[in-house]
Structures are given as structure tokens and as C-alpha cells.
Design a protein around this motif. Structure first.
Motif, PDB file in Angstrom:
ATOM      1  N   ILE A  99      39.259 -33.130 -11.944  1.00 54.62           N
ATOM      2  CA  ILE A  99      39.972 -33.582 -10.742  1.00 54.62           C
ATOM      3  C   ILE A  99      41.460 -33.299 -10.891  1.00 54.62           C
ATOM      4  O   ILE A  99      42.109 -32.795  -9.979  1.00 54.62           O
ATOM      5  N   VAL A 100      42.016 -33.598 -12.064  1.00 54.13           N
ATOM      6  CA  VAL A 100      43.441 -33.367 -12.305  1.00 54.13           C
ATOM      7  C   VAL A 100      43.740 -31.874 -12.219  1.00 54.13           C
ATOM      8  O   VAL A 100      44.725 -31.455 -11.600  1.00 54.13           O
ATOM      9  N   ASN A 101      42.891 -31.046 -12.836  1.00 58.90           N
ATOM     10  CA  ASN A 101      43.103 -29.598 -12.800  1.00 58.90           C
ATOM     11  C   ASN A 101      43.039 -29.069 -11.366  1.00 58.90           C
ATOM     12  O   ASN A 101      43.849 -28.232 -10.967  1.00 58.90           O
ATOM     13  N   THR A 102      42.080 -29.564 -10.590  1.00 61.53           N
ATOM     14  CA  THR A 102      41.957 -29.130  -9.197  1.00 61.53           C
ATOM     15  C   THR A 102      43.193 -29.546  -8.405  1.00 61.53           C
ATOM     16  O   THR A 102      43.737 -28.749  -7.627  1.00 61.53           O
ATOM     17  N   ALA A 103      43.637 -30.767  -8.610  1.00 62.67           N
ATOM     18  CA  ALA A 103      44.832 -31.241  -7.913  1.00 62.67           C
ATOM     19  C   ALA A 103      46.038 -30.392  -8.305  1.00 62.67           C
ATOM     20  O   ALA A 103      46.864 -30.037  -7.459  1.00 62.67           O
ATOM     21  N   PHE A 104      46.134 -30.033  -9.570  1.00 64.23           N
ATOM     22  CA  PHE A 104      47.231 -29.198 -10.040  1.00 64.23           C
ATOM     23  C   PHE A 104      47.185 -27.817  -9.378  1.00 64.23           C
ATOM     24  O   PHE A 104      48.207 -27.276  -8.960  1.00 64.23           O
ATOM     25  N   VAL A 106      45.842 -27.105  -6.460  1.00 60.43           N
ATOM     26  CA  VAL A 106      46.193 -27.269  -5.050  1.00 60.43           C
ATOM     27  C   VAL A 106      47.707 -27.319  -4.895  1.00 60.43           C
ATOM     28  O   VAL A 106      48.290 -26.648  -4.029  1.00 60.43           O
ATOM     29  N   VAL A 107      48.368 -28.092  -5.747  1.00 61.28           N
ATOM     30  CA  VAL A 107      49.823 -28.198  -5.686  1.00 61.28           C
ATOM     31  C   VAL A 107      50.461 -26.843  -5.962  1.00 61.28           C
ATOM     32  O   VAL A 107      51.394 -26.416  -5.267  1.00 61.28           O
ATOM     33  N   ASN A 108      49.963 -26.127  -6.963  1.00 59.39           N
ATOM     34  CA  ASN A 108      50.502 -24.797  -7.275  1.00 59.39           C
ATOM     35  C   ASN A 108      50.329 -23.839  -6.122  1.00 59.39           C
ATOM     36  O   ASN A 108      51.236 -23.062  -5.794  1.00 59.39           O
ATOM     37  N   MET A 109      49.136 -23.867  -5.482  1.00 55.36           N
ATOM     38  CA  MET A 109      48.895 -22.980  -4.344  1.00 55.36           C
ATOM     39  C   MET A 109      49.847 -23.301  -3.204  1.00 55.36           C
ATOM     40  O   MET A 109      50.386 -22.394  -2.565  1.00 55.36           O
ATOM     41  N   LYS A 110      50.064 -24.584  -2.955  1.00 59.81           N
ATOM     42  CA  LYS A 110      50.969 -24.975  -1.874  1.00 59.81           C
ATOM     43  C   LYS A 110      52.384 -24.497  -2.184  1.00 59.81           C
ATOM     44  O   LYS A 110      53.087 -24.010  -1.299  1.00 59.81           O
ATOM     45  N   LEU A 111      52.796 -24.666  -3.452  1.00 56.84           N
ATOM     46  CA  LEU A 111      54.140 -24.238  -3.829  1.00 56.84           C
ATOM     47  C   LEU A 111      54.301 -22.720  -3.737  1.00 56.84           C
ATOM     48  O   LEU A 111      55.292 -22.207  -3.256  1.00 56.84           O
TER      49      LEU A 111
END
Length: 115
Positions: A99-104, A106-111
């Protein structure tokens, strides 16, 4: 039976121990032919878990006895729940990291995509 108070005192007359008087199903005082002492270092025994049963007169070592731990029904239930929670945490450890890796990600893709 009635048993009187036994007073143990030092060479200066200072009282070290008194047994107190008692009555009922008690035995009389033992005859003392010698007195010895043993100093036990502070904190070396956890008196919540053990008690001094006797002292080996030959080796001068303490004979310790464990105090049995008797859990109440509530304590047993709490222990079972804690063990269950621990197992669930262990089972989900990998899932949590996913879950943490997926959230990371997602944040990277958004950035990276300025989203």
C-alpha cells in the motif's frame, strides 16, 4: 495453640525482627542454636516473580521459588486478543508495504506529470 512473640536482636540490643504473637493452627518456634545472615543486593530479585524459599546452609546460596502467574479471565482474553493482533499484523506486513509503495508511486506520477 498459642505462640508468643520471638524477638531477634543484634549485639547492641537493636531489634532486627519480631514474629509477633499468634494463635490457632500454628507450630511453636524452632530452637535456634546458631544465627547467620546473608545480604542480598538490592534489585537482584524481582519479588513480583519470585520469593526466597530458604537459604542453602552449605553453599550459602538463596533458594528461590517462582510465584505462579494466575491470569484472570479478562487477562486471558486480552492475551489471546494481543496474540491475534500480532498474527494479523505479521500477515498484513507485506500488504502494508504494498500500500505504501503504491501510494508512493501515485504521488511520484502526479509530481512527474504535474497533476
Amino acid at each position: 495453640m498459642e505462640r508468643g512473640n520471638r524477638i531477634i536482636y543484634n549485639q547492641d540490643g537493636k531489634i532486627i525482627l519480631q514474629t509477633g504473637e499468634t494463635t490457632g493452627d500454628v507450630s511453636g518456634h524452632d530452637t535456634i542454636t546458631e544465627l547467620h545472615y546473608l545480604d542480598v543486593e538490592y534489585g537482584s530479585i524481582d519479588y513480583n516473580k519470585q520469593h526466597i524459599e530458604s537459604i542453602n546452609p552449605i553453599t550459602k546460596e538463596l533458594v528461590l521459588k517462582d510465584i505462579p502467574v494466575i491470569l484472570t479471565d479478562e487477562q486471558k482474553r486480552l492475551k489471546a486478543l494481543e496474540e491475534e493482533l500480532s498474527m494479523l499484523k505479521e500477515e498484513n506486513k507485506n500488504r502494508d508495504s504494498e500500500i505504501v509503495n503504491t501510494a508512493f508511486e501515485v504521488v511520484n506520477m502526479k509530481l512527474n506529470n504535474n497533476i
